[in-house]
Design a protein around this motif. Structure first.
Motif, PDB file in Angstrom:
ATOM      1  N   VAL A 141     -12.657   0.928   9.554  1.00 56.48           N
ATOM      2  CA  VAL A 141     -12.029   2.125   9.734  1.00 56.48           C
ATOM      3  C   VAL A 141     -11.989   2.769  11.081  1.00 56.48           C
ATOM      4  N   PRO A 142     -10.974   2.909  11.846  1.00 57.86           N
ATOM      5  CA  PRO A 142     -11.118   3.442  13.247  1.00 57.86           C
ATOM      6  C   PRO A 142     -11.252   4.870  12.932  1.00 57.86           C
ATOM      7  N   PRO A 143     -12.005   5.622  14.229  1.00 57.67           N
ATOM      8  CA  PRO A 143     -12.097   6.983  14.116  1.00 57.67           C
ATOM      9  C   PRO A 143     -10.649   7.712  13.982  1.00 57.67           C
ATOM     10  N   GLY A 144     -10.601   8.843  13.724  1.00 58.80           N
ATOM     11  CA  GLY A 144      -9.260   9.522  13.550  1.00 58.80           C
ATOM     12  C   GLY A 144      -9.410  10.644  12.887  1.00 58.80           C
ATOM     13  N   TYR A 145      -8.319  11.385  12.349  1.00 55.66           N
ATOM     14  CA  TYR A 145      -8.117  12.445  11.414  1.00 55.66           C
ATOM     15  C   TYR A 145      -7.155  12.412  10.644  1.00 55.66           C
ATOM     16  N   SER A 196      -0.607   1.410   9.098  1.00 55.25           N
ATOM     17  CA  SER A 196      -1.090   0.884   7.861  1.00 55.25           C
ATOM     18  C   SER A 196      -1.149  -0.929   8.087  1.00 55.25           C
ATOM     19  N   ARG A 197      -2.326  -1.390   7.917  1.00 54.31           N
ATOM     20  CA  ARG A 197      -2.320  -2.792   8.257  1.00 54.31           C
ATOM     21  C   ARG A 197      -1.615  -3.748   7.032  1.00 54.31           C
ATOM     22  N   THR A 198      -1.768  -2.997   5.945  1.00 49.37           N
ATOM     23  CA  THR A 198      -1.582  -3.787   4.470  1.00 49.37           C
ATOM     24  C   THR A 198      -0.634  -2.545   3.886  1.00 49.37           C
ATOM     25  N   ALA A 199       0.082  -2.792   2.502  1.00 44.47           N
ATOM     26  CA  ALA A 199       0.782  -1.943   2.102  1.00 44.47           C
ATOM     27  C   ALA A 199       0.097  -0.771   1.541  1.00 44.47           C
ATOM     28  N   SER A 200       0.783   0.283   1.575  1.00 43.07           N
ATOM     29  CA  SER A 200       0.138   1.777   1.141  1.00 43.07           C
ATOM     30  C   SER A 200      -0.283   1.604  -0.210  1.00 43.07           C
ATOM     31  N   GLY A 201      -1.368   2.576  -0.275  1.00 44.62           N
ATOM     32  CA  GLY A 201      -2.020   2.751  -1.837  1.00 44.62           C
ATOM     33  C   GLY A 201      -3.242   2.910  -2.012  1.00 44.62           C
ATOM     34  N   TYR A 202      -3.873   3.423  -2.837  1.00 46.85           N
ATOM     35  CA  TYR A 202      -5.207   3.677  -2.967  1.00 46.85           C
ATOM     36  C   TYR A 202      -6.203   2.035  -2.645  1.00 46.85           C
ATOM     37  N   ALA A 232      -5.840   0.401   0.120  1.00 42.92           N
ATOM     38  CA  ALA A 232      -5.339  -0.562   1.076  1.00 42.92           C
ATOM     39  C   ALA A 232      -5.490  -0.057   2.440  1.00 42.92           C
ATOM     40  N   ARG A 233      -5.472   1.267   2.860  1.00 43.67           N
ATOM     41  CA  ARG A 233      -5.739   1.664   4.098  1.00 43.67           C
ATOM     42  C   ARG A 233      -6.289   2.976   4.049  1.00 43.67           C
ATOM     43  N   PHE A 234      -7.498   3.135   4.507  1.00 42.13           N
ATOM     44  CA  PHE A 234      -8.416   4.243   4.300  1.00 42.13           C
ATOM     45  C   PHE A 234      -7.900   5.752   4.424  1.00 42.13           C
ATOM     46  N   GLY A 286     -10.249  -2.288  -3.911  1.00 43.22           N
ATOM     47  CA  GLY A 286      -9.541  -2.209  -2.268  1.00 43.22           C
ATOM     48  C   GLY A 286     -10.624  -2.243  -1.524  1.00 43.22           C
ATOM     49  N   ARG A 287     -10.390  -2.759  -0.088  1.00 44.96           N
ATOM     50  CA  ARG A 287     -11.338  -2.955   1.260  1.00 44.96           C
ATOM     51  C   ARG A 287     -12.069  -1.696   1.265  1.00 44.96           C
ATOM     52  N   PHE A 288     -11.449  -0.456   1.175  1.00 44.27           N
ATOM     53  CA  PHE A 288     -12.013   0.713   1.721  1.00 44.27           C
ATOM     54  C   PHE A 288     -12.396   1.843   0.662  1.00 44.27           C
ATOM     55  N   ALA A 289     -12.184   1.161  -0.395  1.00 46.97           N
ATOM     56  CA  ALA A 289     -12.541   2.082  -1.773  1.00 46.97           C
ATOM     57  C   ALA A 289     -14.371   2.574  -1.588  1.00 46.97           C
TER      58      ALA A 289
END
Length: 201
Positions: free
Chosen positions: A112-116, A39-45, A47-49, A4-7
């Motif tokens: 990955v944008p800043p957030g919490y 989420s920009r793509t489907a949820s899951g490990y 897919a979106r950090f 995944g992109r954010f793994a």
């Protein structure tokens, strides 16, 4: 091995356990107009950090997204927002801890944008539960002790923490005059019922 992109992207933790709502001088309910991150793509490990429902490992300096079924999984995301926690929506009342996510470049087209992320441990203990002695919010059932200068901090009601409990929040109300006569301390909670009525223990 998943790709995944954010793994593998680590999250720098500015303050894992927030003190908002644990003393009369600050509210546990951040105000502001931040919106839940989408989420920009489907949820899951991967897919979106650290999207809602995904899991992280525990670390001393950083946290990493991991598969929820893996042996390193320690906590699950219950809510996820972009922006700053001070101006964004409050985490759920029984959140165990909050991860502050700094802006991260992924090396590709995404970022990955800043957030919490509002986190809940997969297994006990749950410091965010009533009487648990922690979490970002003070809620009904929590115990506090005087920390000096008119402030209080949470501690475990069963006495297992480093500080002995002195007061227990027994009710949340809209104004002080709605607290029972047995109230010995008022604690700022935030939200629709911002006054905590605490009695001595």
């Amino acid at each position: 091995m998943r790709s995944g992109r954010f793994a593998g992207v680590a999250v720098a933790v500015a303050a894992v356990l927030l003190s908002a709502g644990c003393r009369p001088s600050s509210s546990g309910e951040p105000a502001g107009g931040a919106r839940p991150s989408a989420s920009r793509t489907a949820s899951g490990y991967g897919a979106r950090f650290l999207a809602v429902g995904e899991c992280s490992s525990f670390g001393t300096v950083s946290f990493t997204e991991v598969p929820c079924g893996g042996e390193r999984a320690a906590a699950r995301v219950t809510a996820r927002y972009d922006g700053a926690v001070d101006t964004g929506p409050a985490c759920p009342a029984t959140t165990d801890f909050v991860l502050h996510i700094g802006a991260q470049r992924t090396g590709g087209a995404g970022a990955v944008p800043p957030g919490y992320a509002c986190m809940r441990n997969l297994e006990p203990p749950h410091p965010g539960d009533p009487g648990g002695g922690g979490g970002p919010h003070t809620i009904v059932g929590d115990c506090v002790y005087g920390s000096g200068h008119g402030r209080v901090r949470e501690t475990a009601c069963d006495g297992s923490g480093p500080h002995r409990p002195q007061y227990e929040v027994v009710r949340a109300v809209t104004a002080r005059d709605r607290c029972p006569a047995s109230t010995a301390l008022y604690v700022r909670l935030g939200g629709a019922q911002p006054v905590g009525c605490a009695t001595r223990v």
